[in-house]
Design a protein around this motif. Structure first.
Motif, PDB file in Angstrom:
ATOM      1  N   ILE A  95       1.064  -1.230  -0.033  1.00  0.00           N
ATOM      2  CA  ILE A  95      -0.082  -0.031  -0.017  1.00  0.00           C
ATOM      3  C   ILE A  95       0.817   1.404  -0.135  1.00  0.00           C
ATOM      4  CG2 ILE A  95      -1.495   1.238   1.411  1.00  0.00           C
ATOM      5  CD1 ILE A  95      -2.959  -1.433   2.253  1.00  0.00           C
ATOM      6  N   GLY A  96       1.914   1.183   0.644  1.00  0.00           N
ATOM      7  CA  GLY A  96       2.856   2.432   0.792  1.00  0.00           C
ATOM      8  C   GLY A  96       3.601   2.530  -0.786  1.00  0.00           C
ATOM      9  N   PHE A  97       3.820   1.427  -1.477  1.00  0.00           N
ATOM     10  CA  PHE A  97       4.198   1.878  -2.579  1.00  0.00           C
ATOM     11  C   PHE A  97       3.105   2.240  -3.695  1.00  0.00           C
ATOM     12  CE2 PHE A  97       4.086  -0.197  -6.921  1.00  0.00           C
ATOM     13  CZ  PHE A  97       5.182   0.202  -7.647  1.00  0.00           C
ATOM     14  N   PHE A  98       2.214   1.960  -3.704  1.00  0.00           N
ATOM     15  CA  PHE A  98       0.969   2.736  -4.326  1.00  0.00           C
ATOM     16  C   PHE A  98       0.883   4.064  -3.734  1.00  0.00           C
ATOM     17  CE2 PHE A  98      -0.167  -1.634  -5.327  1.00  0.00           C
ATOM     18  CZ  PHE A  98       0.187  -1.796  -6.834  1.00  0.00           C
ATOM     19  N   LEU A  99       1.026   4.434  -2.723  1.00  0.00           N
ATOM     20  CA  LEU A  99       0.724   5.711  -2.200  1.00  0.00           C
ATOM     21  C   LEU A  99       1.941   6.571  -2.741  1.00  0.00           C
ATOM     22  CD1 LEU A  99      -0.185   7.927  -0.300  1.00  0.00           C
ATOM     23  CD2 LEU A  99       1.322   6.901   1.412  1.00  0.00           C
ATOM     24  N   PHE A 100       3.176   6.039  -2.925  1.00  0.00           N
ATOM     25  CA  PHE A 100       4.077   6.900  -3.215  1.00  0.00           C
ATOM     26  C   PHE A 100       4.021   7.172  -4.795  1.00  0.00           C
ATOM     27  CE2 PHE A 100       5.749   6.994   0.873  1.00  0.00           C
ATOM     28  CZ  PHE A 100       6.580   8.137   1.036  1.00  0.00           C
ATOM     29  N   LEU A 101       3.876   5.915  -5.400  1.00  0.00           N
ATOM     30  CA  LEU A 101       3.418   6.149  -6.949  1.00  0.00           C
ATOM     31  C   LEU A 101       2.471   7.034  -7.192  1.00  0.00           C
ATOM     32  CD1 LEU A 101       4.101   4.819  -9.874  1.00  0.00           C
ATOM     33  CD2 LEU A 101       2.148   3.267  -9.198  1.00  0.00           C
ATOM     34  N   SER A 102       1.526   7.406  -6.543  1.00  0.00           N
ATOM     35  CA  SER A 102       0.354   8.165  -6.680  1.00  0.00           C
ATOM     36  C   SER A 102       0.997   9.587  -6.585  1.00  0.00           C
ATOM     37  CB  SER A 102      -0.826   8.053  -5.962  1.00  0.00           C
ATOM     38  OG  SER A 102      -1.450   6.515  -5.977  1.00  0.00           O
ATOM     39  N   GLY A 225      11.685   7.695  -6.122  1.00  0.00           N
ATOM     40  CA  GLY A 225      11.955   6.411  -6.667  1.00  0.00           C
ATOM     41  C   GLY A 225      12.807   5.427  -5.662  1.00  0.00           C
ATOM     42  N   GLY A 226      13.494   6.076  -4.829  1.00  0.00           N
ATOM     43  CA  GLY A 226      14.022   5.298  -3.959  1.00  0.00           C
ATOM     44  C   GLY A 226      13.160   4.692  -3.030  1.00  0.00           C
ATOM     45  N   ALA A 227      12.169   5.449  -2.519  1.00  0.00           N
ATOM     46  CA  ALA A 227      11.099   5.004  -1.664  1.00  0.00           C
ATOM     47  C   ALA A 227      10.298   3.994  -2.259  1.00  0.00           C
ATOM     48  CB  ALA A 227      10.266   6.217  -1.369  1.00  0.00           C
ATOM     49  N   MET A 228       9.881   4.222  -3.322  1.00  0.00           N
ATOM     50  CA  MET A 228       8.982   3.090  -4.030  1.00  0.00           C
ATOM     51  C   MET A 228       9.820   1.690  -4.316  1.00  0.00           C
ATOM     52  SD  MET A 228       6.914   5.143  -7.049  1.00  0.00           S
ATOM     53  CE  MET A 228       8.231   6.020  -7.829  1.00  0.00           C
ATOM     54  N   PHE A 229      11.056   1.887  -4.838  1.00  0.00           N
ATOM     55  CA  PHE A 229      11.959   0.759  -4.681  1.00  0.00           C
ATOM     56  C   PHE A 229      12.159  -0.252  -3.410  1.00  0.00           C
ATOM     57  CE2 PHE A 229      16.297  -1.284  -4.555  1.00  0.00           C
ATOM     58  CZ  PHE A 229      16.054  -2.237  -5.375  1.00  0.00           C
ATOM     59  N   CYS A 230      12.461   0.682  -2.403  1.00  0.00           N
ATOM     60  CA  CYS A 230      12.401  -0.023  -1.241  1.00  0.00           C
ATOM     61  C   CYS A 230      10.933  -0.746  -0.717  1.00  0.00           C
ATOM     62  CB  CYS A 230      12.727   1.047  -0.065  1.00  0.00           C
ATOM     63  SG  CYS A 230      12.785   0.482   1.699  1.00  0.00           S
ATOM     64  N   LEU A 231       9.915   0.168  -0.798  1.00  0.00           N
ATOM     65  CA  LEU A 231       8.699  -0.556  -0.382  1.00  0.00           C
ATOM     66  C   LEU A 231       8.115  -1.780  -1.276  1.00  0.00           C
ATOM     67  CD1 LEU A 231       6.760   2.888   0.140  1.00  0.00           C
ATOM     68  CD2 LEU A 231       7.658   1.378   1.788  1.00  0.00           C
ATOM     69  N   LEU A 232       8.508  -1.591  -2.589  1.00  0.00           N
ATOM     70  CA  LEU A 232       7.948  -2.987  -3.377  1.00  0.00           C
ATOM     71  C   LEU A 232       9.051  -3.846  -3.337  1.00  0.00           C
ATOM     72  CD1 LEU A 232       6.195  -3.909  -5.794  1.00  0.00           C
ATOM     73  CD2 LEU A 232       7.793  -2.652  -7.299  1.00  0.00           C
ATOM     74  N   ALA A 233      10.294  -3.709  -3.131  1.00  0.00           N
ATOM     75  CA  ALA A 233      11.293  -4.858  -2.668  1.00  0.00           C
ATOM     76  C   ALA A 233      10.861  -5.467  -1.440  1.00  0.00           C
ATOM     77  CB  ALA A 233      12.652  -4.315  -2.855  1.00  0.00           C
ATOM     78  N   SER A 234      10.709  -4.714  -0.394  1.00  0.00           N
ATOM     79  CA  SER A 234      10.164  -5.233   0.899  1.00  0.00           C
ATOM     80  C   SER A 234       9.012  -6.135   0.838  1.00  0.00           C
ATOM     81  CB  SER A 234       9.919  -4.138   1.983  1.00  0.00           C
ATOM     82  OG  SER A 234       9.511  -4.703   3.173  1.00  0.00           O
TER      83      SER A 234
END
Length: 413
Positions: A95-102, A225-234
């Motif tokens: 959910i955090g990944f989609f939040l930062f993507l938005s 980008g770093g935040a989205m990569f971290c959240l999706l990888a986790s």
């Protein structure tokens, strides 16, 4: 065991109930004939307890049950919609990944490339009172101005309603009014007789930043980008690691890389926008945090780094990366101690550091499940709290980034 299905009696797991030729274990039922295979498949993908796990999946002895263990990839992927002790670990960061993507898409589309007129207090009233006659008369003296009459008409008719900014967005504003900018915004040494000296200085100071090109956005979007990569990888790591030892090894390395990327890129906006007018310190701080992030990633690739006994060392390593940002923040406060934006962004950064620090502390100490083992298997254990705090800290830094962009667009160097 009662009479009935002889094949059920030979199944390799204990029976809790056997009646009328049917073996029942929870909601799974086996009867004679072709249903034996179906029964085996269903029971095979049941959740297991900690003591039944292979060694590579044993990470937290205070979480006693609801583990997935060496499931086929299809069942692992489908388990994203089922309940187990990794469900919330997956979804908190997904959910955090989609939040930062938005937020990334929204920021790219909605945050203007120049400062919004409406963000400047009382600007419409000031402009209506200002004498812009010389501005309009100076426009014809500028070379290379196509459709000048149309621009002048739009400028005259639209200004009272303050709707002229969108209609002029297609015009090359920096080129059109380059000769009419105050000296601190001009890159040329020539003097033009139509410089807006007759306009009130406060109006000029507010309009001029709108006429120059905005500062670069890459440090801000590098952090996103770093935040989205971290959240999706986790999220991916927590979903897939139970499949096999090899995949678990790969996913954990990806997870550690994502954490290092998030911490490193978190410094990019603060360092770049604080020291963009001091290239030496800008490059020094950016280079240091980048090299530290790369070194952390290299260390995290070592197999021994995965062992549970190194949990505290992992937390301290990432905590040390975060603490390395204290130096540029203190330096910023010294340089811009009279700037309210410097204090505003520092407040956000302190909050971000506190959220990350508390998250690392909870992760390392395994609170609260160490107090009541087995009670927080599904919800409320330390890793889930750590995930929530990471998302909150990253969002706090996003808010700081917006302040940096507005500040530097207005002030420049």
């Amino acid at each position: 065991m009662g009479s009935g299905c002889k094949e059920c009696e030979n199944l390799p797991f204990p029976s809790e109930k056997f009646e009328n030729g049917r073996f029942e274990e929870g909601s799974q039922i086996c009867s004679k004939g072709g249903k034996r295979t179906r029964f085996w498949k269903k029971v095979k993908y049941q959740l297991v307890e900690y003591h039944s796990l292979p060694e590579y999946l044993r990470d937290n002895e205070f979480i006693l049950g609801h583990y997935r263990s060496e499931w086929p990839l299809k069942q692992v992927l489908l388990s994203i919609f089922s309940i187990h002790n990794e469900t919330l670990n997956v979804w908190t960061h997904l959910i955090g990944f989609f939040l930062f993507l938005s937020l990334t898409i929204y920021t790219a589309m909605k945050v203007p490339k120049v400062v919004d007129l409406q963000s400047l207090p009382h600007l419409p009233d000031v402009l209506r009172k200002a004498d812009l006659h010389e501005l309009l008369t100076c426009l014809p003296s500028m070379p290379n101005m196509p459709d000048l009459q149309k621009l002048r008409d739009e400028f005259k008719t639209s200004l009272p309603s303050m709707d002229m900014l969108p209609s002029l967005s297609g015009w090359h504003i920096p080129e059109l009014l380059a000769n009419c900018l105050p000296e601190r915004f001009s890159h040329s040494n020539h003097t033009d007789p139509c410089v807006l000296r007759s306009m009130k200085e406060d109006v000029v100071n507010m309009i001029a930043p709108l006429m120059v090109r905005p500062i670069t956005r890459w440090p801000f979007f590098a952090f996103m980008g770093g935040a989205m990569f971290c959240l999706l990888a986790s999220s991916t790591c927590h979903l897939l690691s139970c499949h096999s030892e090899r995949l678990s090894y790969i996913m954990l390395r990806l997870d550690y890389t994502g954490i290092a990327a998030l911490i490193s890129t978190s410094f990019y906006p603060s360092v770049y926008y604080s020291f963009m007018c001091n290239p030496f310190f800008c490059n020094l701080y950016l280079g240091f945090i980048t090299l530290l992030g790369i070194a952390t990633i290299v260390v995290s690739l070592l197999p021994v780094f995965q062992n549970p006994e190194y949990r505290s060392i992992r937390a301290m390593l990432f905590f040390g990366m975060g603490m390395s940002g204290v130096a540029p923040i203190m330096h910023k406060l010294i340089l811009f101690r009279n700037q309210p934006e410097a204090l505003h962004t520092t407040g956000y950064e302190i909050l971000m550091g506190a959220l990350y620090g508390i998250g690392a502390l909870v992760y390392a100490t395994r609170i609260p499940e160490r107090w009541r083992p087995g009670k927080f298997d599904i919800a409320g254990h330390s890793h889930q709290l750590f995930h929530v705090l990471v998302v909150a800290g990253a969002y706090t830094h996003y808010r700081a980034g917006l302040v940096y962009l507005k500040w530097r667009d207005l002030v420049g160097c």
